[in-house]
Design an enzyme around this catalytic site. Structure first.
Site, PDB file in Angstrom:
ATOM      1  N   ASP A 180       0.776  -1.242   0.000  1.00 66.76           N
ATOM      2  CA  ASP A 180       0.000   0.000   0.000  1.00 66.76           C
ATOM      3  C   ASP A 180       0.812   1.299   0.000  1.00 66.76           C
ATOM      4  OD1 ASP A 180      -1.647  -2.150   0.596  1.00 66.76           O
ATOM      5  OD2 ASP A 180      -2.564  -1.253   2.348  1.00 66.76           O
ATOM      6  N   TRP A 222       5.064  -1.014   4.291  1.00 66.24           N
ATOM      7  CA  TRP A 222       5.771  -1.457   3.078  1.00 66.24           C
ATOM      8  C   TRP A 222       6.925  -0.535   2.706  1.00 66.24           C
ATOM      9  CZ3 TRP A 222       5.186  -6.199   1.035  1.00 66.24           C
ATOM     10  CH2 TRP A 222       4.067  -6.931   1.431  1.00 66.24           C
ATOM     11  N   GLU A 255       2.928  -9.741  11.665  1.00 69.09           N
ATOM     12  CA  GLU A 255       2.544  -9.351  10.306  1.00 69.09           C
ATOM     13  C   GLU A 255       3.794  -9.063   9.463  1.00 69.09           C
ATOM     14  OE1 GLU A 255       0.042  -5.897  10.274  1.00 69.09           O
ATOM     15  OE2 GLU A 255      -0.411  -6.058   8.135  1.00 69.09           O
TER      16      GLU A 255
HETATM   17  C1  DGY Z   1      -5.366  -2.147   4.608  1.00 70.84           C
HETATM   18  O1  DGY Z   1      -4.257  -2.141   5.159  1.00 70.84           O
HETATM   19  O2  DGY Z   1      -6.376  -1.833   5.174  1.00 70.84           O
HETATM   20  C2  DGY Z   1      -5.532  -2.536   3.193  1.00 70.84           C
HETATM   21  O3  DGY Z   1      -6.866  -2.654   2.920  1.00 70.84           O
HETATM   22  C3  DGY Z   1      -4.918  -3.833   2.848  1.00 70.84           C
HETATM   23  O4  DGY Z   1      -5.595  -4.386   1.736  1.00 70.84           O
END
Ligand code: DGY
Length: 418
Positions: A159, A344, A387
């Protein structure tokens, strides 16, 4: 409990009835690429449950073939944006964008693992994969360039990658939807995307909703449009896996269509190599230029079967390891925008490591592959099933008891990818 028992217990605890949430509360629905990896993890100890994971994801598939990013099987107030923001009247409700298409690769993996007895289940899934790959081609590469377009950073799964910073700056920050983030109530805000990024993420959702979720309209109106090297590499790998499934379940016409797409995609993906930066780079499709930011996505053409640059990429991983950087940082640590803890922008993700290690192994770079796998095992062994992991301190961060981290650990425990 042994480590294998712990990993299985995480999948069982995150099971909500045939689908697995990524983790409790932070992600309370079914996510597309999470579930593909999670199905592979289930396949190591419960084959029927592995198929169920995939079948439940496909309950959310649209008639045109889209496999959505999120399937909202049951209501929850723990996540924003929920189904009311997407405004898609389906049952079950879904989001209106997609995610990296790991699914066909997961189906092939599960089938090969479980064998002939499961052919009927795979055969029922196969036409849905054909439909989905047709959707990618028609909706996201109507000009047959060989590269599919991604219209939202959430579609890349990565993201807030710094690779998207410049392209995202074109997206206005005002939204018609009020922003009510829940993620920062569950985990430390410094590990998550920034507020301004969320404004842009939601602006895109607002304009796609106004476009009626019609693929051609979305492609025309989106101020964010990239050829993500990760999505395109994962899709090329998925096409090869679809071809293997088509040998068993498909027609000659279907096989010819997949082969034609593979040829086109191979050439286009190879063209993302950028010699001055020594990396595969995503492209900004609005600016019409390479995005000069090196990320872990740039290793994934190996997973797609492009092996020509394996030596350069393997050497880079070995150098980072020698500098005590945990493998594989989501952003190159020498990039000025590297942030080792922020989602990320620098942390390590074990699903990406698994794909990179598979690619390195298939390319004949066995030492680098083993290095990546050993580091992945060590991170989880030391810090737990987080995660993601801080690529400098090696701490486990983000959500805890995470399904895909557990799933990958189950694969590595068996040496499946070794
Ligand atoms: C989030 O981190 O909420 C995104 O929707 C991942 O898909």
């Amino acid at each position: 409990m042994t480590r294998i028992e712990q990993a299985r217990a995480i999948l069982a605890a995150n099971d909500r009835g045939g689908y697995t949430v990524p983790t409790d509360r932070l992600y309370p629905f079914q996510w597309n690429w999470d579930s593909a990896f999670v199905a592979m993890g289930w396949a190591t100890f419960d084959g029927a449950r592995a198929w169920r994971e995939i079948e439940r994801l496909l309950e959310g598939q649209w008639e045109d073939g889209l496999v959505p990013q999120i399937v909202f099987h049951a209501p929850s107030d723990d996540y924003f944006p929920g189904p009311e923001v997407w405004g898609i009247k389906r049952s079950p409700p879904t989001s209106g964008i997609t995610q990296p298409p790991v699914l066909a690769s997961a189906v092939r993996f599960v089938l090969e693992r479980l064998g002939e007895a499961d052919e009927a289940r795979a055969a029922a899934i196969y036409p849905k994969l054909v439909l989905n790959h047709g959707w990618w081609d028609a909706a996201r590469d109507p000009g047959h360039t060989g590269l599919v377009a991604t219209l939202h950073p959430w579609e890349t799964g990565m993201d807030n990658s710094p690779a998207w910073d410049a392209a995202l700056e074109r997206v206005p920050t005002q939204t018609t939807t009020p922003i009510q983030r829940r993620d920062t109530g569950h985990v430390d805000a410094t590990f998550r995307p920034r507020g301004i990024e969320y404004q842009r993420f939601i602006h895109l959702v607002d304009i796609f909703r106004e476009a009626g979720w019609k693929p051609e309209r979305m492609l025309a109106v989106s101020p964010f449009k990239v050829a993500d090297v990760a999505t395109n590499a994962i899709l090329l790998r998925a096409e090869r896996d679809l071809l293997a499934l088509a040998e068993r379940f498909g027609s000659a016409v279907e096989r010819a269509a997949v082969k034609e797409r593979i040829a086109r995609k191979q050439t286009a993906l190879a063209g993302l190599w950028h010699e001055p930066l020594g990396a595969y780079l995503s492209r900004d499709l609005i600016a019409g230029e390479a995005i000069p930011v090196r990320t872990s996505a740039g290793f994934l053409p190996l997973f797609a079967g492009l092996h020509g640059k394996a030596d350069v990429l393997a050497t880079r991983l070995q150098d980072w390891h020698a500098r005590d950087i945990a493998l594989v940082p989501s952003t190159d640590p020498d990039e000025p925008r590297f942030e080792p803890q922020r989602y990320w922008r620098g942390p390590v993700w074990s699903v990406v490591n698994w794909m990179i290690a598979e690619g390195l192994r298939e390319a004949g770079a066995a030492d680098a592959s083993a290095l990546v796998l050993a580091d992945t095992r060590r991170l989880v062994g030391d810090a737990g099933f987080s995660e993601y992991f801080d690529s400098t301190s090696r701490a486990g961060i983000g959500g805890g008891t995470f399904s895909w981290t557990a799933a990958i650990d189950l694969l590595l425990a068996e040496g499946t990818a070794a």
